[in-house]
Design a protein around this motif. Structure first.
Motif, PDB file in Angstrom:
ATOM      1  N   GLY A  69     -37.206  15.379 -38.769  1.00 25.88           N
ATOM      2  CA  GLY A  69     -36.589  14.343 -38.514  1.00 25.88           C
ATOM      3  C   GLY A  69     -35.041  14.557 -38.168  1.00 25.88           C
ATOM      4  N   LYS A  70     -34.768  15.900 -38.219  1.00 24.09           N
ATOM      5  CA  LYS A  70     -33.370  16.215 -38.151  1.00 24.09           C
ATOM      6  C   LYS A  70     -32.946  16.154 -36.670  1.00 24.09           C
ATOM      7  CE  LYS A  70     -30.148  19.988 -39.611  1.00 24.09           C
ATOM      8  NZ  LYS A  70     -29.703  21.314 -40.391  1.00 24.09           N
ATOM      9  N   ILE A  71     -31.666  15.932 -36.444  1.00 27.24           N
ATOM     10  CA  ILE A  71     -31.255  16.239 -35.036  1.00 27.24           C
ATOM     11  C   ILE A  71     -31.141  17.712 -34.552  1.00 27.24           C
ATOM     12  CG2 ILE A  71     -29.418  15.862 -33.148  1.00 27.24           C
ATOM     13  CD1 ILE A  71     -29.010  13.192 -34.574  1.00 27.24           C
ATOM     14  N   ALA A  72     -31.981  17.968 -33.495  1.00 23.82           N
ATOM     15  CA  ALA A  72     -31.795  19.365 -33.153  1.00 23.82           C
ATOM     16  C   ALA A  72     -30.766  19.604 -32.060  1.00 23.82           C
ATOM     17  CB  ALA A  72     -33.203  19.946 -32.710  1.00 23.82           C
ATOM     18  N   ILE A  73     -30.740  18.456 -31.013  1.00 20.22           N
ATOM     19  CA  ILE A  73     -29.823  18.886 -30.100  1.00 20.22           C
ATOM     20  C   ILE A  73     -29.051  17.371 -29.641  1.00 20.22           C
ATOM     21  CG2 ILE A  73     -29.542  18.949 -27.566  1.00 20.22           C
ATOM     22  CD1 ILE A  73     -31.848  20.971 -27.529  1.00 20.22           C
ATOM     23  N   GLN A  74     -27.906  17.354 -30.034  1.00 20.05           N
ATOM     24  CA  GLN A  74     -26.898  16.287 -29.935  1.00 20.05           C
ATOM     25  C   GLN A  74     -26.397  16.576 -28.576  1.00 20.05           C
ATOM     26  OE1 GLN A  74     -26.421  13.164 -31.730  1.00 20.05           O
ATOM     27  NE2 GLN A  74     -25.469  13.151 -29.596  1.00 20.05           N
ATOM     28  N   TRP A  75     -26.579  15.803 -27.597  1.00 18.13           N
ATOM     29  CA  TRP A  75     -26.315  15.899 -26.174  1.00 18.13           C
ATOM     30  C   TRP A  75     -24.991  14.902 -25.702  1.00 18.13           C
ATOM     31  CZ3 TRP A  75     -26.606  13.093 -21.480  1.00 18.13           C
ATOM     32  CH2 TRP A  75     -26.206  13.901 -20.182  1.00 18.13           C
ATOM     33  N   HIS A 115     -21.707   8.627 -22.711  1.00 17.45           N
ATOM     34  CA  HIS A 115     -22.968   9.183 -22.020  1.00 17.45           C
ATOM     35  C   HIS A 115     -23.825  10.231 -23.035  1.00 17.45           C
ATOM     36  CE1 HIS A 115     -25.605  10.679 -18.731  1.00 17.45           C
ATOM     37  NE2 HIS A 115     -26.189   9.868 -19.554  1.00 17.45           N
ATOM     38  N   ASP A 116     -24.774   9.734 -23.976  1.00 16.89           N
ATOM     39  CA  ASP A 116     -24.959  10.809 -24.834  1.00 16.89           C
ATOM     40  C   ASP A 116     -26.295  10.703 -25.021  1.00 16.89           C
ATOM     41  OD1 ASP A 116     -25.241   8.590 -26.835  1.00 16.89           O
ATOM     42  OD2 ASP A 116     -23.334   9.301 -27.580  1.00 16.89           O
ATOM     43  N   ALA A 117     -27.175  11.467 -25.842  1.00 18.52           N
ATOM     44  CA  ALA A 117     -28.660  11.410 -26.019  1.00 18.52           C
ATOM     45  C   ALA A 117     -28.885  12.503 -27.318  1.00 18.52           C
ATOM     46  CB  ALA A 117     -29.444  11.857 -24.970  1.00 18.52           C
ATOM     47  N   GLN A 118     -30.044  12.287 -27.899  1.00 19.72           N
ATOM     48  CA  GLN A 118     -30.376  13.492 -28.897  1.00 19.72           C
ATOM     49  C   GLN A 118     -31.870  13.478 -28.991  1.00 19.72           C
ATOM     50  OE1 GLN A 118     -27.925  10.932 -30.352  1.00 19.72           O
ATOM     51  NE2 GLN A 118     -29.734   9.494 -30.355  1.00 19.72           N
ATOM     52  N   LEU A 119     -32.160  14.622 -29.611  1.00 20.86           N
ATOM     53  CA  LEU A 119     -33.497  14.873 -29.832  1.00 20.86           C
ATOM     54  C   LEU A 119     -33.810  15.441 -31.231  1.00 20.86           C
ATOM     55  CD1 LEU A 119     -34.769  16.928 -26.659  1.00 20.86           C
ATOM     56  CD2 LEU A 119     -35.513  14.557 -27.465  1.00 20.86           C
ATOM     57  N   THR A 120     -34.731  14.943 -32.088  1.00 22.93           N
ATOM     58  CA  THR A 120     -34.994  15.506 -33.366  1.00 22.93           C
ATOM     59  C   THR A 120     -35.666  16.867 -32.845  1.00 22.93           C
ATOM     60  OG1 THR A 120     -37.115  14.392 -33.760  1.00 22.93           O
ATOM     61  CG2 THR A 120     -35.128  13.289 -34.233  1.00 22.93           C
ATOM     62  N   MET A 166     -25.840  21.891 -17.998  1.00 28.33           N
ATOM     63  CA  MET A 166     -26.107  21.990 -19.547  1.00 28.33           C
ATOM     64  C   MET A 166     -26.906  20.774 -19.894  1.00 28.33           C
ATOM     65  SD  MET A 166     -25.509  24.824 -21.355  1.00 28.33           S
ATOM     66  CE  MET A 166     -24.737  24.474 -22.832  1.00 28.33           C
ATOM     67  N   LEU A 167     -27.943  20.461 -19.400  1.00 32.66           N
ATOM     68  CA  LEU A 167     -28.667  19.350 -20.032  1.00 32.66           C
ATOM     69  C   LEU A 167     -29.603  19.811 -21.219  1.00 32.66           C
ATOM     70  CD1 LEU A 167     -29.699  18.017 -16.478  1.00 32.66           C
ATOM     71  CD2 LEU A 167     -28.067  17.121 -17.667  1.00 32.66           C
ATOM     72  N   MET A 168     -30.227  18.841 -21.662  1.00 36.94           N
ATOM     73  CA  MET A 168     -31.110  19.090 -22.832  1.00 36.94           C
ATOM     74  C   MET A 168     -32.399  20.045 -22.175  1.00 36.94           C
ATOM     75  SD  MET A 168     -31.139  16.325 -25.581  1.00 36.94           S
ATOM     76  CE  MET A 168     -31.449  14.837 -24.742  1.00 36.94           C
ATOM     77  N   GLU A 169     -32.506  19.801 -21.083  1.00 36.85           N
ATOM     78  CA  GLU A 169     -33.722  20.382 -20.290  1.00 36.85           C
ATOM     79  C   GLU A 169     -33.524  21.723 -20.272  1.00 36.85           C
ATOM     80  OE1 GLU A 169     -32.629  17.348 -19.712  1.00 36.85           O
ATOM     81  OE2 GLU A 169     -34.425  16.438 -20.368  1.00 36.85           O
ATOM     82  N   LEU A 170     -32.261  22.374 -20.431  1.00 38.39           N
ATOM     83  CA  LEU A 170     -32.185  23.883 -20.325  1.00 38.39           C
ATOM     84  C   LEU A 170     -32.677  24.622 -21.480  1.00 38.39           C
ATOM     85  CD1 LEU A 170     -30.824  26.510 -18.994  1.00 38.39           C
ATOM     86  CD2 LEU A 170     -28.625  25.585 -19.038  1.00 38.39           C
ATOM     87  N   PRO A 171     -32.095  24.245 -22.691  1.00 37.70           N
ATOM     88  CA  PRO A 171     -32.981  24.928 -23.710  1.00 37.70           C
ATOM     89  C   PRO A 171     -34.229  24.466 -23.750  1.00 37.70           C
ATOM     90  CG  PRO A 171     -31.091  23.400 -24.458  1.00 37.70           C
ATOM     91  CD  PRO A 171     -30.903  23.594 -22.931  1.00 37.70           C
ATOM     92  N   ILE A 172     -34.729  23.317 -23.440  1.00 34.85           N
ATOM     93  CA  ILE A 172     -36.072  23.153 -23.507  1.00 34.85           C
ATOM     94  C   ILE A 172     -36.770  23.944 -22.508  1.00 34.85           C
ATOM     95  CG2 ILE A 172     -37.893  21.430 -22.609  1.00 34.85           C
ATOM     96  CD1 ILE A 172     -36.040  18.890 -23.430  1.00 34.85           C
ATOM     97  N   ALA A 173     -36.377  24.227 -21.174  1.00 35.92           N
ATOM     98  CA  ALA A 173     -36.954  25.149 -20.580  1.00 35.92           C
ATOM     99  C   ALA A 173     -37.011  26.664 -21.182  1.00 35.92           C
ATOM    100  CB  ALA A 173     -36.281  25.286 -19.127  1.00 35.92           C
ATOM    101  N   MET A 174     -36.001  27.147 -21.575  1.00 31.62           N
ATOM    102  CA  MET A 174     -36.034  28.362 -22.298  1.00 31.62           C
ATOM    103  C   MET A 174     -37.119  28.375 -23.586  1.00 31.62           C
ATOM    104  SD  MET A 174     -31.894  28.515 -22.748  1.00 31.62           S
ATOM    105  CE  MET A 174     -31.697  30.241 -23.504  1.00 31.62           C
ATOM    106  N   LEU A 175     -37.131  27.478 -24.264  1.00 31.92           N
ATOM    107  CA  LEU A 175     -38.253  27.398 -25.486  1.00 31.92           C
ATOM    108  C   LEU A 175     -39.660  27.338 -24.842  1.00 31.92           C
ATOM    109  CD1 LEU A 175     -36.106  25.293 -27.604  1.00 31.92           C
ATOM    110  CD2 LEU A 175     -36.606  27.468 -28.228  1.00 31.92           C
ATOM    111  N   GLY A 233     -32.539  26.006 -37.978  1.00 35.76           N
ATOM    112  CA  GLY A 233     -32.500  24.697 -37.979  1.00 35.76           C
ATOM    113  C   GLY A 233     -31.514  23.700 -38.069  1.00 35.76           C
ATOM    114  N   ALA A 234     -30.291  24.264 -37.375  1.00 35.78           N
ATOM    115  CA  ALA A 234     -29.274  23.603 -37.182  1.00 35.78           C
ATOM    116  C   ALA A 234     -29.203  22.328 -36.079  1.00 35.78           C
ATOM    117  CB  ALA A 234     -28.262  24.766 -36.919  1.00 35.78           C
ATOM    118  N   THR A 235     -28.146  21.573 -36.205  1.00 34.35           N
ATOM    119  CA  THR A 235     -27.971  20.505 -35.165  1.00 34.35           C
ATOM    120  C   THR A 235     -26.976  21.017 -34.289  1.00 34.35           C
ATOM    121  OG1 THR A 235     -28.291  18.742 -36.962  1.00 34.35           O
ATOM    122  CG2 THR A 235     -26.968  18.190 -34.898  1.00 34.35           C
ATOM    123  N   VAL A 236     -27.456  21.298 -33.015  1.00 33.55           N
ATOM    124  CA  VAL A 236     -26.493  21.757 -31.994  1.00 33.55           C
ATOM    125  C   VAL A 236     -25.938  20.832 -31.073  1.00 33.55           C
ATOM    126  CG1 VAL A 236     -26.389  23.530 -30.433  1.00 33.55           C
ATOM    127  CG2 VAL A 236     -27.865  23.823 -31.918  1.00 33.55           C
TER     128      VAL A 236
END
Ligand code: 6R9
Length: 690
Positions: free
Chosen positions: A128-134, A141-146, A178-187, A367-370
């Protein structure tokens, strides 16, 4: 107790917060005045050291050097391995006389970086911790993903990639903002064992094509457009041209997965090639949110990242899975004194190594919030960074000297308008941070309470090699301080003799560390020649370095033909070859010159084709040629017309002389008698408009 306490009796002082644009340095000096910058020590506050992960470094460093296998395998055991490594934790040969250069860590063990970054942290109760704070380009204009949400998104993309036939070992090029989709694609690539190659979205179509041709990806992942500040950049167009160019060179890419970024461009306006192009939003969400992990050997490749060298052709730096994972996680943890309550923001783009190791992998493995920021740090105004810091209560801010210098010039008011009280650690990377920028960052941004981790490292090194451990020892503004655990630097002279004590020379490393690159993709020979042949037995960094009497390391910049412009590595040869691609340019020689904000600016000497005359328009079109060939960030700051270039009799351009002319040090030209035609120097001086 700490490495530097022996010198703490000399001069104890602290840096006080200055006011106004010119910073005062109020040093409380015992006895005499400060002799030089090398004598200035800035101590962490007592409270800080008490809480720090490492307050006494000596024992831990000693152990890491005496027993690297024990040291690193203990750390590695905190991560998940499907199967463990055997007797031999690592093997290395850094000596060309003993045969092929090899570096291997945890070979034979199997693991997965994505699993360790996401699943492992979720299993530990942090789903439940926020992984990406965009944060988007526009404020508000922001969004986040746990962690759990991030894992689901990653799995969907992994499943899609598998479905279109991407398998373990296949390359995937990612060209995204630098959208969240960039680290998503790497992972997602990491999860299925695909090898990602992220190309910074500021690179031109030619550069992108060059990289695609080199690594032959099965798919390209991109985005239709991005807004940075007030500009809209149409990335998909750039990719389209690059794919046409690659096809001409025999590399056909079957799939171009395109993320629709509606805040920048509508899908209807995007050029499209049916059959090849697919909208991310149309396919990826349909896939299952779980995806089995591909267990990989620790020495399987994780990614390729192209970087500049001293020839025109970029080098595909190859990092492998196990060692890189352990090294980025550990360096992140200690150099930033990471605590689970931290909110971490690195301003680098994932297109560079800093974004790989310290936006995506290092922090998520902990496990950081980035915080991931899409926009430009000076939009809508110079206060944007501090607005973001306050908005998300950022505790660790990792940035670059070039940004520090540009914000410093815009005035303290933009900073002091914001609270910034959440900040506890500041970081710097990309180029040497000059003491005045260091002090401004320390005094004004950090209110004189936040230690600065000036981290020295490279694309090749995977993670920090020389860095402060905040709280463990006093800092010196402008020095990256001491080597990280397990790293044994050597400063050598031209002949490769290791220098002792206080000295300056070429910075080498004597041993391997888990995060070291293993080869240059497809060119192991170039790997050996560039990094291991200049000084036998050592890894040569390409940087100059001074070690002071207290053992602090001071990086002095590149000693090869690589420039550092706003923290971006650009080879002089790359800019030269872009210039000579211009039909009216006969020859070009490029040097880096000191630049107030960028660190180095690009200064180009250009010889025109016979009969062509100088003009302002021609200057512009030469600069344009470089923007097209490489990208806007490599555009020369100055074009200096050169009827001839200073060359030795064997035809080698004497850059030493060009550097002096470019930086107006005409009385330091040195010996010009060895030139084939010494009169070219006078011509050059006559033609410069200073
Ligand atoms: C991480 C990164 C590497 C080159 C490196 C050096 C310079 C980076 C530095 C620094 C002094 C620092 N550099 N960090 N110089 N102090 N803290 O930037 O990788 O793009 O490969 O550049 O950058 O010259 O050799 P990369």
């Amino acid at each position: 107790q700490t490495m530097a306490t022996s010198s703490s009796d000399r001069r104890l002082h602290h840096v006080e917060s200055g006011s106004g644009r010119m910073q005062r340095l109020n040093a409380v000096v015992l006895g005499e005045s400060i002799a030089s910058e090398e004598d200035e020590l800035v101590f962490p506050s007592e409270g800080f050291s008490e809480q720090a992960l490492v307050s006494s470094h000596v024992q831990m460093y000693k152990r890491s050097i005496e027993d690297p296998a024990g040291f690193w395998s203990e750390i590695a055991s905190e991560f998940y391995w499907k199967t463990k490594w055997g007797e031999e934790v690592f093997t290395e040969n850094l000596d060309v006389r003993k045969g092929k250069i090899t570096i291997e860590w945890f070979k034979g063990a199997t693991t997965n970086v994505c699993y360790n970054a996401l699943d492992r942290n979720i299993e530990a109760g942090n789903g439940g911790k926020i992984a990406i704070q965009w944060e988007g380009n526009e404020p508000g204009h922001d969004a986040q993903l746990t962690y759990s949400e991030l894992l689901e998104k990653v799995c969907q993309l992994s499943n899609y990639l598998k479905d279109i036939g991407i398998r373990k070992g296949d390359a995937v090029v990612i060209y995204m903002p630098m959208l969240m989709e960039l680290p998503i694609a790497m992972l997602a690539c990491a999860r299925i064992g695909a090898v990602h190659s992220v190309v910074f979205a500021g690179f031109s179509t030619e550069s992108l094509a060059q990289r695609i041709v080199d690594c032959k990806p099965k798919a390209v992942i991109t985005c239709n457009a991005v807004r940075r500040g007030t500009k809209v950049i149409q990335l998909k167009d750039i990719v389209d041209y690059a794919l046409v160019e690659s096809a001409k060179n025999g590399v056909l890419v079957g799939a171009c997965l395109t993320y629709e970024n509606p805040s920048a461009m509508k899908r209807e306006e995007t050029k499209w090639q049916d059959g090849r192009d697919i909208w991310w939003q149309d396919v990826v969400p349909k896939y299952s949110t779980t995806c089995e992990v591909e267990w990989m050997d620790a020495e399987d490749p994780l990614f390729l990242l192209y970087t500049s060298g001293s020839t025109g052709k970029p080098k595909g730096v190859l990092h492998t899975i196990g060692g890189y994972m352990i090294y980025t996680a550990t360096t992140f943890k200690y150099a930033f004194d990471y605590k689970s309550s931290d909110i971490y923001w690195c301003t680098a783009d994932c297109g560079w190594i800093t974004g790989h190791s310290y936006v995506t992998y290092g922090p998520l493995l902990n496990g950081a919030t980035v915080v991931v920021f899409e926009g430009a740090p000076t939009y809508p105004d110079y206060g944007r960074c501090w607005d973001i810091v306050d908005k998300f209560k950022v505790t660790i801010l990792y940035t670059a000297p070039t940004l520090v210098r540009s914000l410093m010039r815009s005035g303290d008011e933009y900073v002091t308008r914001y609270s910034r009280k959440s900040l506890r650690i500041l970081g710097s990377v990309g180029e040497p941070i000059n003491p005045s920028a260091w002090r401004w960052l320390f005094n004004v941004v950090g209110d004189s309470r936040c230690p600065i981790s000036d981290t020295w490292w490279q694309t090749e090194t995977g993670g920090f090699l020389i860095t402060p451990l905040p709280g463990a020892w006093p800092q010196k503004p402008g020095s990256a301080t001491f080597p990280f655990f397990g790293v044994q630097p050597a400063i050598v002279d031209e002949k490769g003799n290791e220098l002792e004590g206080e000295c300056s020379g070429y910075l080498c490393i004597k041993n391997s560390w888990p995060g070291a690159f293993r080869t240059l993709y497809g060119d192991h020979e170039r790997y050996e020649t560039t990094y291991f042949k200049p000084f036998t037995g050592y890894y040569f960094s390409g940087d100059g370095c001074r070690r002071d009497k207290d053992g602090y390391y001071w990086l002095t910049g590149r000693v090869d033909d690589v420039m550092n412009v706003s923290g971006h590595r650009i080879g002089t040869a790359e800019v030269e070859s872009a210039l000579v691609s211009h039909p009216q340019c006969a020859e070009a020689a490029v040097v880096g010159v000191e630049h107030e904000v960028k660190g180095q600016g690009i200064y180009a000497f250009v010889t025109l084709v016979d009969g062509v005359s100088y003009s302002q328009e021609l200057r512009k079109s030469l600069v344009l040629a470089v923007r097209h060939q490489i990208g806007a960030f490599a555009a020369p700051d100055r074009i200096h017309w050169a009827p001839g270039l200073p060359k030795t009799r064997s035809g080698k351009i004497m850059r030493r002389i060009l550097r002096k002319i470019a930086s107006r040090q005409l009385d330091e030209l040195g010996d010009t008698s060895t030139l084939a035609d010494p009169s070219v120097v006078d011509q050059l001086i006559a033609l410069s408009d200073f």
